[in-house]
Design a protein around this motif. Structure first.
Motif, PDB file in Angstrom:
ATOM      1  N   GLY A  89     -82.800  10.699  68.005  1.00  0.00           N
ATOM      2  CA  GLY A  89     -81.675  10.651  67.088  1.00  0.00           C
ATOM      3  C   GLY A  89     -80.711   9.497  67.313  1.00  0.00           C
ATOM      4  N   ALA A  90     -81.076   8.543  68.172  1.00  0.00           N
ATOM      5  CA  ALA A  90     -80.179   7.404  68.399  1.00  0.00           C
ATOM      6  C   ALA A  90     -79.989   6.637  67.090  1.00  0.00           C
ATOM      7  CB  ALA A  90     -80.778   6.473  69.445  1.00  0.00           C
ATOM      8  N   GLN A  91     -78.762   6.197  66.831  1.00  0.00           N
ATOM      9  CA  GLN A  91     -78.534   5.393  65.637  1.00  0.00           C
ATOM     10  C   GLN A  91     -78.207   3.952  65.988  1.00  0.00           C
ATOM     11  OE1 GLN A  91     -75.983   7.356  62.886  1.00  0.00           O
ATOM     12  NE2 GLN A  91     -77.518   8.934  62.534  1.00  0.00           N
ATOM     13  N   LYS A  92     -77.782   3.758  67.253  1.00  0.00           N
ATOM     14  CA  LYS A  92     -77.526   2.383  67.698  1.00  0.00           C
ATOM     15  C   LYS A  92     -78.240   2.175  69.024  1.00  0.00           C
ATOM     16  CE  LYS A  92     -73.122   1.569  65.478  1.00  0.00           C
ATOM     17  NZ  LYS A  92     -71.706   1.219  65.625  1.00  0.00           N
ATOM     18  N   ILE A  93     -78.958   1.080  69.122  1.00  0.00           N
ATOM     19  CA  ILE A  93     -79.693   0.806  70.353  1.00  0.00           C
ATOM     20  C   ILE A  93     -79.398  -0.630  70.761  1.00  0.00           C
ATOM     21  CG2 ILE A  93     -81.993   0.608  71.389  1.00  0.00           C
ATOM     22  CD1 ILE A  93     -82.960   2.646  69.296  1.00  0.00           C
ATOM     23  N   GLN A  94     -79.187  -0.831  72.057  1.00  0.00           N
ATOM     24  CA  GLN A  94     -79.039  -2.204  72.552  1.00  0.00           C
ATOM     25  C   GLN A  94     -80.199  -2.520  73.476  1.00  0.00           C
ATOM     26  OE1 GLN A  94     -75.268  -2.744  74.471  1.00  0.00           O
ATOM     27  NE2 GLN A  94     -74.102  -2.542  72.561  1.00  0.00           N
ATOM     28  N   LEU A  95     -80.874  -3.621  73.225  1.00  0.00           N
ATOM     29  CA  LEU A  95     -81.935  -4.067  74.125  1.00  0.00           C
ATOM     30  C   LEU A  95     -81.401  -5.263  74.899  1.00  0.00           C
ATOM     31  CD1 LEU A  95     -85.067  -4.038  71.764  1.00  0.00           C
ATOM     32  CD2 LEU A  95     -84.216  -2.220  73.244  1.00  0.00           C
ATOM     33  N   HIS A  96     -81.368  -5.131  76.215  1.00  0.00           N
ATOM     34  CA  HIS A  96     -80.861  -6.235  77.033  1.00  0.00           C
ATOM     35  C   HIS A  96     -82.009  -6.921  77.761  1.00  0.00           C
ATOM     36  CE1 HIS A  96     -76.579  -5.427  76.442  1.00  0.00           C
ATOM     37  NE2 HIS A  96     -76.955  -4.163  76.322  1.00  0.00           N
ATOM     38  N   ASN A  97     -81.784  -8.181  78.114  1.00  0.00           N
ATOM     39  CA  ASN A  97     -82.759  -8.980  78.875  1.00  0.00           C
ATOM     40  C   ASN A  97     -84.127  -9.035  78.206  1.00  0.00           C
ATOM     41  OD1 ASN A  97     -80.799  -9.340  80.946  1.00  0.00           O
ATOM     42  ND2 ASN A  97     -81.272  -7.254  81.643  1.00  0.00           N
ATOM     43  N   VAL A  98     -84.125  -9.110  76.900  1.00  0.00           N
ATOM     44  CA  VAL A  98     -85.395  -9.234  76.180  1.00  0.00           C
ATOM     45  C   VAL A  98     -85.948 -10.628  76.426  1.00  0.00           C
ATOM     46  CG1 VAL A  98     -86.468  -9.262  73.902  1.00  0.00           C
ATOM     47  CG2 VAL A  98     -84.747  -7.535  74.468  1.00  0.00           C
ATOM     48  N   HIS A  99     -87.217 -10.679  76.745  1.00  0.00           N
ATOM     49  CA  HIS A  99     -87.784 -11.938  77.210  1.00  0.00           C
ATOM     50  C   HIS A  99     -89.164 -12.145  76.595  1.00  0.00           C
ATOM     51  CE1 HIS A  99     -86.787 -14.915  80.381  1.00  0.00           C
ATOM     52  NE2 HIS A  99     -88.039 -15.257  80.137  1.00  0.00           N
ATOM     53  N   GLY A 100     -89.203 -12.315  75.298  1.00  0.00           N
ATOM     54  CA  GLY A 100     -90.466 -12.639  74.639  1.00  0.00           C
ATOM     55  C   GLY A 100     -91.345 -11.448  74.308  1.00  0.00           C
ATOM     56  N   GLN A 101     -90.859 -10.226  74.462  1.00  0.00           N
ATOM     57  CA  GLN A 101     -91.694  -9.079  74.077  1.00  0.00           C
ATOM     58  C   GLN A 101     -91.931  -9.102  72.570  1.00  0.00           C
ATOM     59  OE1 GLN A 101     -89.108  -8.753  76.180  1.00  0.00           O
ATOM     60  NE2 GLN A 101     -89.659  -7.420  77.891  1.00  0.00           N
ATOM     61  N   ARG A 102     -93.183  -8.923  72.199  1.00  0.00           N
ATOM     62  CA  ARG A 102     -93.558  -8.969  70.787  1.00  0.00           C
ATOM     63  C   ARG A 102     -93.346  -7.616  70.108  1.00  0.00           C
ATOM     64  NH1 ARG A 102     -99.274 -12.294  71.136  1.00  0.00           N
ATOM     65  NH2 ARG A 102     -98.338 -14.317  71.601  1.00  0.00           N
ATOM     66  N   TYR A 103     -93.450  -7.662  68.782  1.00  0.00           N
ATOM     67  CA  TYR A 103     -93.553  -6.453  67.930  1.00  0.00           C
ATOM     68  C   TYR A 103     -92.372  -5.493  68.068  1.00  0.00           C
ATOM     69  CZ  TYR A 103     -98.301  -7.996  69.068  1.00  0.00           C
ATOM     70  OH  TYR A 103     -99.408  -8.736  69.341  1.00  0.00           O
ATOM     71  N   ILE A 104     -91.211  -5.972  68.420  1.00  0.00           N
ATOM     72  CA  ILE A 104     -90.094  -5.040  68.596  1.00  0.00           C
ATOM     73  C   ILE A 104     -89.748  -4.395  67.255  1.00  0.00           C
ATOM     74  CG2 ILE A 104     -87.645  -4.860  69.200  1.00  0.00           C
ATOM     75  CD1 ILE A 104     -88.149  -7.029  71.303  1.00  0.00           C
TER      76      ILE A 104
END
Lengths: 500, 254
Positions: free
Chosen positions: B34-49
Motif C-alpha cells: 500500500g505504499a504511495q510514495k517510495i524513495q530509491l537511494h543509491n541507484v546505480h544502473g539497475q535496469r527495468y525499475i
C-alpha cells in the motif's frame, strides 16, 4: 494502361448442369463470376480468377471446374511464364511484387530426402493401440543438473515451463492478417487438444483473453497491442525478431485491413497503415536482446518462459547460441518455406535457408556448447504432415509450429492471395462479409481433428521405432537416414546415408 | 502478513549492491503493502525499475537508473533526480517519468500512453513508433534537444522539443526527423533545416489548438523544473506533421 497479362485460369462451366443459382457469383470475392439477367446466364471474368476453388466446392451441381489457361509461350527454360508475367506486372505499376503463403519454388525439400527407421526382429516394436505412448512435451529452460535436499525436495532453481500434450503448435498469425473467427478457431482447438496458439503481432482481442493459458502472446517490432494485461494473459511471451517468409524486413498491414476492431486491438487509428519496422529499435545486438528478454521477464515477474523467434539464415547457429546466452527460454526457427500474410515475393523466394539444415546446425551448435538444455527449440516453415514433424523432432526440435497446414484444415487451398485481403475462404481477410465464412465451431473441430490424426500417426511411427516417449526420439538422429544427398548435406544434417 | 505502511511517509529503499531483480521485488512488495510514495537511494544502473507496476505510486529515484526505466509501465509516477539511460518509458502504457537531467536513446519507444518530461537533452531515436488510440496519447517533452531519428515511424502521440539550451541562431541537431511518420505531431521551439527532416514530414505554423496543447504541456514542464512557462512560450514554435496516413501505400503492385 492496357494490361499485357493473360488470364491464368479458365473457368469451365457445364451449362447443362448450371442451374443459375448464383452461388458461384456470391462466393467469389475476386469478381470472377457474374450473372447476366438479360441472357439468364452466368459469365466469368477469367482474368480475375486465382483458382481458390471456392466456387467449385460450393457449386451444388458440380457444374464448375478450373483449369490452367493452356496458353503457351514459346518454350524457354530461363524465361518461364512466371518470370515474364512478373515483369509485366512491374512494368505496369512500378512497384514491389507482393505475395502470400510460403516460398513455392523448387529448392530442395530435405524432409523428402530423409527416411525413418523401424524395429525388425532384433528389437521389438511397440503397439501404440495397447501400450501407453507419451507425446507430452515441456517447453522452457531446463537446469544443468538437479540437486536435492536431504528431505528429497528440489534445491535447484527451476524455470517456468509450458506443457504441451502434443508437440504441435499453431504458428503466429496476427488479428488483422487473419480474422477473429480464425483466431477463435485456433484458440478453441488448442484448448481442447492441450497445446498453444500464437497471437502474432496484432494484440489479443478481448474475446480471446479467456484462452490465455493456451496462448503465446507475441511482442514484435511494432509493439502493437502490447501492455501489461496482454503480457499477463499468455502462457508464454514470444519476441519476434524475424520470419521465414521475409527475413530481415518488417511488415506493413495495409490501412484497408485496419478496421475499427483491428485498430482497437492494435491501438492505432483506423485506416492507417500498421507498420512493423524491420528491426526492433531497442535490439541492435545480443546484449540488447537480453535486455528485452529480461524486461519481459521482469514485466511478467519470472512466471513465464520467454521465447525468441528468428528466421533461419546463414549464421543461425551462432545467433541461436547468443540467444540462449541472452536468456531466451525457447528458440523458434522459421525456415525458407515459412509462410506469410504478405511479403515481397523476391524476399520470400530468395532469402533464408531451409529449416531442416538450420535446425540441424542449431541443435549441433547448442550441444557442442553444452547449452542445449538451456532452451527448447521449435521449428516451422513448410511442415506438411506428421512425418515431417517426426523427422524434425528426430533432427533435434522440441516441437513444431504449423501455419499453412492449419489454414488448409480451415479451407485454405494455398492460392497465395493472402496479401489481397480478399480471401474467398474468409481466412486471411478482415472483410466482414467474408470473415463469416469461418465458423469457429466447425473451424475448431477441423483443427482439433487434424491434431488428433497427426498425434495418432506420430505414435504409430514411434511405436514402429520401438520408442514410447517423444523425449527418446528428440535429437536421436540414428533413427534417420538420408537418400539422394551429398556428403556435405549428410554432414550438416548429421545423418548417415541410407544403407550405411 | 506484511505490515501496512503509512501512506504519507515515503518508503525508503537503499539500492546499494542490489540487483534489478531484487530491487523490483522490493518495489512490488512496497506497492503491494500500500505504499504511495517510495524513495530509491543509491541507484546505480539497475535496469527495468518500475516495469510491472500498475498503481499510481510515486517513485523518487536518487542516482542513475539503468536502461528500460518504466518499460511497459502502467500508472506510476517516476521522478529521476539525475540522468536516465536508454529505453526510458519503452512501450509504456500509462504513468509519468520526470527526469531532472539528460536521458539516453529510444526514450518513449512504442509508447501507447503516459508522459515523459526531460529537463535536458535526449539521445537517438526518441519517440520512435509511438502510437495513439482515441484518448490514449503518449507525450514526450524535452527541455533541450535530441539526436537523429527523432519520432521515426511515429504513429501517434506528441513530441515537444524546447531547445532551451540552444544558442541564439543555433538549429536543433537531429537529422532524419520523423522518417516514415504516419501519425502524431512534433512541436519544435527553435529552428530546423529542411534537410534534417524525413521526406514524409510537413512543417506548418501553429493553430489555436496547437497553442492550447503547448500551453498545457509547457506549463507542466515549467512547474516540474522551475521555469517560467510564459518565457518559454514567448518564442517561435513550428509544427511537424505526417504528410500521409499511409506513407508506403504505393510501394506494392496490388
Amino acid at each position: 494502361m492496357k494490361t499485357y497479362l493473360p488470364a491464368k485460369f479458365i473457368v469451365e462451366r457445364n451449362t447443362e448442369r448450371c442451374i443459375r443459382c448464383k452461388v458461384c457469383v456470391n462466393q467469389c470475392s475476386f469478381d470472377v463470376n457474374c450473372y447476366d439477367a438479360e441472357d439468364d446466364k452466368i459469365k466469368s471474368y477469367e482474368e480475375n480468377c486465382v483458382s481458390c476453388h471456392r466456387c467449385v466446392i460450393f457449386c451444388p451441381t458440380q457444374a464448375l471446374s478450373i483449369q490452367k489457361n493452356p496458353l503457351e509461350y514459346r518454350e524457354n527454360y530461363n524465361w518461364r511464364p512466371e518470370a515474364i508475367e512478373d515483369i509485366i506486372k512491374q512494368a505496369e505499376t512500378g512497384a514491389v511484387l507482393l505475395t502470400g503463403m510460403g516460398d513455392d519454388k523448387t529448392q530442395r525439400i530435405y524432409w523428402d530426402h530423409l527416411v525413418l527407421n523401424a524395429s525388425q526382429v532384433t528389437n521389438p516394436s511397440i503397439d501404440p493401440l495397447r501400450e501407453p505412448m507419451e507425446l507430452t512435451t515441456y517447453l522452457g529452460r531446463k537446469p544443468d543438473r538437479v540437486e536435492l535436499n536431504e528431505d528429497l525436495s528440489v534445491r535447484t532453481e527451476l524455470f517456468p515451463q509450458v506443457k504441451l500434450e502434443v508437440p504441435i503448435m499453431f504458428a503466429a498469425m496476427s488479428y488483422g492478417a487473419v480474422s477473429l473467427n480464425v483466431q477463435e478457431s485456433f484458440a478453441r482447438a488448442v484448448t481442447e487438444t492441450g497445446t498453444l496458439w500464437n497471437t502474432g503481432e496484432g494484440g489479443l482481442h478481448p474475446k480471446l483473453y479467456k484462452y490465455g493459458k493456451n496462448t503465446i502472446v507475441q511482442v514484435a517490432s511494432g509493439r502493437f497491442g502490447v501492455h501489461a494485461e496482454y503480457l499477463d494473459a499468455g502462457a508464454m511471451v514470444e519476441i519476434k525478431v524475424g520470419q521465414g517468409a521475409k527475413p530481415g524486413i518488417g511488415g506493413h498491414l495495409p490501412g484497408e485491413k485496419v478496421t475499427a476492431e483491428v485498430s482497437q486491438t492494435r491501438m492505432i487509428p483506423r485506416g492507417t497503415d500498421a507498420l512493423s519496422p524491420a528491426p526492433h529499435h531497442d535490439i541492435y545486438s545480443i546484449e540488447d536482446l537480453s535486455q528485452l528478454i529480461y524486461a519481459l521477464k521482469e514485466a511478467t515477474n519470472y512466471t513465464k518462459p520467454i521465447s525468441v523467434k528468428i528466421a533461419a539464415v546463414h549464421n543461425s547457429a551462432a545467433i541461436a547460441s547468443g540467444m540462449v546466452r541472452a536468456g531466451a527460454d525457447i528458440i523458434v526457427l522459421d525456415g525458407l518455406r515459412g509462410s506469410t500474410g504478405a511479403a515481397p515475393k523476391i524476399i520470400r523466394d530468395n532469402v533464408g535457408i531451409p529449416i531442416e539444415l538450420a535446425l540441424a546446425a542449431v541443435d549441433n551448435r547448442l550441444r557442442q556448447e553444452s547449452i542445449r538444455n538451456q532452451a527448447s527449440v521449435v521449428v516451422s516453415g513448410g511442415i506438411r504432415n506428421s512425418g515431417d514433424i517426426v523427422k524434425a523432432i528426430t533432427l533435434g526440435a522440441d516441437a513444431v509450429n504449423i501455419g499453412t497446414a492449419a489454414l488448409v484444415a480451415l479451407g485454405c487451398t494455398v492460392c497465395q492471395q493472402c496479401h489481397t485481403g480478399k480471401c474467398a475462404w474468409g481466412i486471411c481477410t478482415s472483410d466482414l462479409f467474408l470473415t463469416k465464412r469461418i465458423n469457429p465451431d466447425i473451424g475448431a473441430q477441423r483443427l482439433a481433428n487434424l491434431l488428433r490424426g497427426w498425434s495418432i500417426e506420430i505414435k504409430d511411427i514411434m511405436g514402429g521405432l520401438g520408442v514410447n516417449a517423444i523425449e527418446s526420439l528428440r535429437g536421436n538422429r540414428l533413427h534417420l537416414r538420408g537418400i539422394g544427398l551429398t556428403d556435405t548435406e549428410l554432414n550438416i544434417l548429421g545423418v548417415q546415408m541410407a544403407g550405411s | 502478513m506484511a505490515k501496512r505502511v503509512n501512506v504519507d511517509t515515503p518508503v525508503k529503499i537503499d539500492a546499494t549492491g542490489v540487483s534489478h531483480r531484487e530491487l523490483n521485488i522490493k518495489l512490488r512488495e512496497a506497492v503491494a503493502n500500500g505504499a504511495q510514495k517510495i524513495q530509491l537511494h543509491n541507484v546505480h544502473g539497475q535496469r527495468y525499475i518500475g516495469t510491472d507496476l500498475n498503481k499510481p505510486v510515486e517513485i523518487n529515484i536518487f542516482g542513475t537508473p539503468g536502461n528500460d526505466l518504466g518499460a511497459f509501465m502502467d500508472g506510476p509516477q517516476i521522478i529521476v533526480h539525475g540522468n536516465a539511460q536508454d529505453g526510458c518509458g519503452n512501450t509504456m502504457n500509462n504513468g509519468q517519468i520526470i527526469v531532472h537531467g539528460h536521458a539516453g536513446d529510444i526514450i518513449g519507444m512504442s509508447a501507447r500512453g503516459g508522459s515523459i518530461f526531460v529537463k535536458e537533452d535526449i539521445g537517438y531515436r526518441a519517440g520512435i513508433h509511438m502510437k495513439e488510440y482515441e484518448e490514449k496519447q503518449p507525450v514526450i517533452v524535452v527541455g533541450g534537444t535530441a539526436q537523429d531519428f527523432l519520432g521515426e515511424y511515429m504513429a501517434g502521440g506528441i513530441l515537444v522539443l524546447l531547445g532551451l539550451n540552444l544558442c541564439q541562431g543555433e538549429h536543433h541537431k537531429a537529422k532524419f526527423v520523423g522518417t516514415g511518420t504516419h501519425g502524431g505531431v512534433i512541436y519544435l521551439r527553435g529552428s530546423i533545416e529542411q534537410y534534417q527532416l524525413g521526406k514524409e514530414v510537413g512543417t506548418t505554423e501553429l493553430k489555436g489548438k496547437d497553442s492550447q496543447t503547448l500551453q498545457k504541456l509547457v506549463g507542466k514542464f515549467a512547474t516540474y523544473f522551475g521555469y517560467d512557462a510564459e518565457k518559454i512560450l514567448n518564442h517561435k514554435f513550428i509544427k511537424l506533421y505526417p504528410k500521409y496516413l499511409r506513407p508506403y501505400g504505393r510501394l506494392y503492385v496490388y
